[in-house]
Scaffold this motif. Structure first.
Motif, PDB file in Angstrom:
ATOM      1  N   GLU A 129       0.838  -1.205   0.000  1.00 34.23           N
ATOM      2  CA  GLU A 129       0.000   0.000   0.000  1.00 34.23           C
ATOM      3  C   GLU A 129       0.872   1.254   0.000  1.00 34.23           C
ATOM      4  N   GLU A 187      -7.435   2.708  -1.470  1.00 34.36           N
ATOM      5  CA  GLU A 187      -7.491   2.066  -0.162  1.00 34.36           C
ATOM      6  C   GLU A 187      -8.237   2.924   0.857  1.00 34.36           C
ATOM      7  N   GLU A 194      -3.540   0.677  -3.671  1.00 38.53           N
ATOM      8  CA  GLU A 194      -2.897  -0.647  -3.611  1.00 38.53           C
ATOM      9  C   GLU A 194      -3.021  -1.281  -4.993  1.00 38.53           C
TER      10      GLU A 194
HETATM   11 MG    MG Z   1      -4.932  -3.240   1.486  1.00 39.03          MG
END
Ligand code: MG
Ligand code: GLU
Length: 452
Positions: A129, A187, A194
């Protein structure tokens, strides 16, 4: 020249490569590289690229030490499509002709060899992320997309559309490399994204995580943005995880060893998988020192909710099914996801430590008990205590203290001429913690200035 070099040369000629980046990372995962023209490929492949190790970062060298020599692994060849003519090769570090025990890539290889000698191939999938930010004219860091301000921004189609260029460029490049990008999303935090690629053997995935971060940083910067994988860049927003999905496969037959459809616990896992989970749980506090390796990492974890309502990061040492409040989540597919791993993790070291912990669990036939089915963000602390559920370490220093007392990880991460790698790791990280601790923060001044 070896077969690997010949294959590398023909690939590079076909791709019209003019320059190679001979890349390696230090203990912190900082990518270091030298730019080598294609004309000097033979020199690079036979003699490696030389570096002053002390200048490169935390990799066990003083200014008086001989050169680090980065020796490319041809299998890691990856084009950098944003820069026509450039390819990257990940390297193993040697000094005076011998493998350098501070090389994170070699440390992972060492643990993979142990697994291989027992017939196991370690496969890992990573979810990296990151945030996309920009600097205001006054130099303040803000979310790059100024209208990305929903309280629940996760999966926001409009915000994803506004970053379409960046996200699809990364996606197309990943597919060009053969990484099989299968999903991209906005996200849980404003400005957070992500982009997922398929699992592979641990070394390949670790190389890809290093390249992925380097690529995302570069593309963001070229678009006037700043990307960050920092575990918790903003107090009020969810942090950056690097969730790692582990599974063991049979080296001889290629069979998946974590899968058992007759699993009485209902998670579709084998006995071997449960022992591996037992190992990850038993070693959780020490593992955190490596998978959550920064001062900032410990601000990401816990139950305290950010703006969106949940951190989605673990607070306790537990495992469960498809339940994101657990440290270890089993969502099907014969693998176990470790959510106590963040964007600051050095992927080589994190995988090496996880594998060693899991193998130890298999050796001891560790029993993880029954899966936890609670919402751990809401379970009262008295109940947590009553059940003896352990918390993850509250700070980096706590995790480091656990790590130095852990003989399994001590042995797995190997020896250097000056002692165990773990002690080197711990000394660097202790210094990092104390340097942070020595700075008087705004929060302290707010709390104490006129209190007494
Ligand atoms: Mg995630
Ligand atoms: N960003 C969360 C973390 O720090 C994870 C969100 C998710 O479940 O993907 O772990």
């Amino acid at each position: 020249m070896s077969q690997g070099t010949d294959e590398l040369r023909s690939k590079a000629e076909k791709d019209k490569v003019e320059f190679f980046f001979a890349m390696f990372v230090d203990m912190h995962g900082k990518p270091c590289a030298k730019l080598v023209p294609a004309e000097a490929l033979d020199v690079l492949m036979s003699g490696g690229a030389g570096f002053a190790g002390f200048a490169a970062g935390a990799i066990g060298q003083s200014p008086a030490d001989p050169d680090l020599v980065a020796v490319p692994d041809p299998a890691s060849y990856t084009l950098a499509p944003w820069q026509p003519g450039l390819a990257v090769v990940q390297c193993d570090v040697h000094v005076e002709g011998a493998p350098w025990p501070y090389s994170p890539r070699l440390i992972l290889k060492q643990v993979l060899e142990v697994a291989k000698s027992r017939g196991f191939v370690y496969q890992v999938g990573c979810e990296a992320e990151y945030f996309l930010l920009r600097r205001t004219p006054e130099g303040r860091l803000v979310i790059a997309d100024e209208v990305d301000s929903l309280e629940l921004p996760c999966y926001d189609a409009k915000a994803l559309t506004r970053m379409y260029n960046h996200v699809t460029t990364v996606s197309k490049y990943m597919n060009q490399f053969g990484w099989a990008n299968y999903a991209n999303d906005h996200e849980d935090a404003n400005g957070q994204f992500e982009q997922n690629f398929r699992h592979a053997d641990a070394l390949t995935t670790a190389d890809r995580v290093v390249f992925f971060r380097y690529m995302v940083h570069t593309l963001a910067q070229q678009a006037g943005m700043t990307a960050t994988f920092m575990p918790k860049p903003f107090t009020h927003l969810t942090g950056n995880g690097l969730h790692m999905h582990s599974s063991l496969w049979d080296e001889a037959t290629g069979a998946e060893l974590f899968v058992d459809s007759a699993d009485p616990r209902g998670l579709g896992l084998s006995e071997t998988a449960y022992h591996f989970i037992g190992g990850l749980l038993d070693h959780a506090s020490s593992l955190a020192a490596i998978t959550c390796p920064s001062v900032n990492s410990y601000k990401r974890m816990g139950v305290g909710a950010p703006l969106s309502g949940a951190t989605w990061a673990p607070a306790y040492v537990t495992y469960g099914g498809n339940n994101r409040t657990q440290m270890l989540r089993v969502s099907g597919g014969g693998s176990v996801e470790n959510r106590a791993c963040d964007g600051a993790a050095n992927p080589y070291l994190a995988m090496a430590a996880q594998l060693a912990a899991g193998l130890d669990g298999i050796d001891r036939r560790a029993d993880p008990g029954e899966p936890n089915r609670d919402n751990l963000y809401e379970l009262p602390s008295e109940e947590i205590a009553r059940r003896g559920i352990r918390s993850l370490p509250p700070t980096l220093l706590h995790a480091i203290e656990a790590l130095t007392g852990n003989d399994i990880l001590r042995q797995a991460l190997g020896k250097t001429a000056d002692g165990d790698y773990i002690d080197y790791y711990a000394s660097v990280k202790r210094r990092e913690f104390l340097a942070w601790h020595a700075v008087v923060s705004e929060a302290e001044v707010d709390r104490y200035l006129t209190l007494f």
